[in-house]
Design a protein around this motif. Structure first.
Motif, PDB file in Angstrom:
ATOM      1  N   ASN A  53       0.821  -1.222   0.000  1.00 62.67           N
ATOM      2  CA  ASN A  53       0.000   0.000   0.000  1.00 62.67           C
ATOM      3  C   ASN A  53       0.849   1.265   0.000  1.00 62.67           C
ATOM      4  O   ASN A  53       0.334   2.344   0.229  1.00 62.67           O
ATOM      5  N   GLY A  54       2.138   1.132  -0.260  1.00 56.41           N
ATOM      6  CA  GLY A  54       2.990   2.297  -0.463  1.00 56.41           C
ATOM      7  C   GLY A  54       3.543   2.933   0.799  1.00 56.41           C
ATOM      8  O   GLY A  54       4.047   4.051   0.754  1.00 56.41           O
ATOM      9  N   MET A  55       3.485   2.243   1.922  1.00 55.65           N
ATOM     10  CA  MET A  55       4.026   2.816   3.156  1.00 55.65           C
ATOM     11  C   MET A  55       5.546   2.799   3.163  1.00 55.65           C
ATOM     12  O   MET A  55       6.173   3.557   3.895  1.00 55.65           O
ATOM     13  N   THR A  56       6.152   1.929   2.369  1.00 58.60           N
ATOM     14  CA  THR A  56       7.600   1.883   2.245  1.00 58.60           C
ATOM     15  C   THR A  56       7.962   1.385   0.852  1.00 58.60           C
ATOM     16  O   THR A  56       7.218   0.629   0.252  1.00 58.60           O
ATOM     17  N   ALA A  75      -5.891  -1.945  13.318  1.00 58.64           N
ATOM     18  CA  ALA A  75      -4.486  -1.547  13.305  1.00 58.64           C
ATOM     19  C   ALA A  75      -4.387  -0.052  13.056  1.00 58.64           C
ATOM     20  O   ALA A  75      -5.072   0.491  12.197  1.00 58.64           O
ATOM     21  N   LEU A  76      -3.515   0.601  13.814  1.00 62.86           N
ATOM     22  CA  LEU A  76      -3.226   2.022  13.652  1.00 62.86           C
ATOM     23  C   LEU A  76      -1.732   2.166  13.398  1.00 62.86           C
ATOM     24  O   LEU A  76      -0.937   1.317  13.807  1.00 62.86           O
ATOM     25  N   THR A  77      -1.346   3.243  12.758  1.00 68.83           N
ATOM     26  CA  THR A  77       0.065   3.478  12.461  1.00 68.83           C
ATOM     27  C   THR A  77       0.417   4.941  12.689  1.00 68.83           C
ATOM     28  O   THR A  77      -0.450   5.812  12.613  1.00 68.83           O
ATOM     29  N   ASP A  78       1.685   5.186  12.974  1.00 65.19           N
ATOM     30  CA  ASP A  78       2.166   6.569  13.061  1.00 65.19           C
ATOM     31  C   ASP A  78       3.033   6.915  11.846  1.00 65.19           C
ATOM     32  O   ASP A  78       3.890   7.781  11.904  1.00 65.19           O
ATOM     33  N   TRP A  79       2.762   6.256  10.722  1.00 66.49           N
ATOM     34  CA  TRP A  79       3.483   6.509   9.476  1.00 66.49           C
ATOM     35  C   TRP A  79       3.222   7.944   9.037  1.00 66.49           C
ATOM     36  O   TRP A  79       2.099   8.401   8.981  1.00 66.49           O
ATOM     37  N   GLN A  80       4.267   8.684   8.745  1.00 64.53           N
ATOM     38  CA  GLN A  80       4.270  10.087   8.320  1.00 64.53           C
ATOM     39  C   GLN A  80       3.796  11.051   9.408  1.00 64.53           C
ATOM     40  O   GLN A  80       3.628  12.234   9.134  1.00 64.53           O
TER      41      GLN A  80
END
Length: 150
Positions: free
Chosen positions: A79-82, A136-141
């Motif tokens: 999904n383009g997170m990395t 699920a949660l993320t702190d990406w960006q």
């Protein structure tokens, strides 16, 4: 028509000449090349990984760390997170967290085929997993501020 010759049954198709060995080989090669190209394309696009993830990841997999890491490894890379390859990511699961707030740190690995300084292991982002509610949660960006996965 004379009474001596019986009528021949009607033919539904034309009779073909026998297929030679060379024709069989050419047909098989012409069929094999597009199929091989399709398999390579599907593998490069990651569709096989996504299909396998959809088939193997179930409701009980949320409580299995190995299955959870493999599921999020597929999600994060597709999904383009990395931009890193799946093999260049290191997932560190904090085993002391409660089931409703498990943290998984996603780090960039620099060894083997993965480029970069071998003495560093940079943190890309953190995933906060609620195993009970299956979210699920993320702190990406946005380090420190958690939001749903993109």
């Amino acid at each position: 028509m004379s009474k001596d010759t019986p009528p021949s049954p009607p033919r539904l198709s034309r009779r073909r000449a026998p297929v030679t060995l060379k024709q069989r080989i050419v047909r098989r090669v012409l069929m094999l090349i597009p199929m091989a190209a399709l398999v390579i394309l599907v593998g490069r696009m990651g569709w096989l990984d996504q299909a396998a993830d959809k088939l193997t990841f179930s409701r009980t997999s949320w409580f299995d760390n190995t299955a959870l890491v493999e599921h999020f490894r597929t999600i994060v890379t597709h999904n383009g997170m990395t931009a890193d390859a799946k093999d260049c990511l290191l997932f560190v699961v904090n085993g002391n967290d409660p089931a409703d707030a498990t943290r998984i740190q996603v780090m960039e690995k620099h060894s083997g085929k993965c480029p970069g300084d071998r003495n560093t292991l940079p943190l890309l982002f953190t995933l906060r997993i609620d195993r009970l509610d299956q979210k699920a949660l993320t702190d990406w960006q946005s380090p420190g501020m958690f939001h749903p996965l993109p």
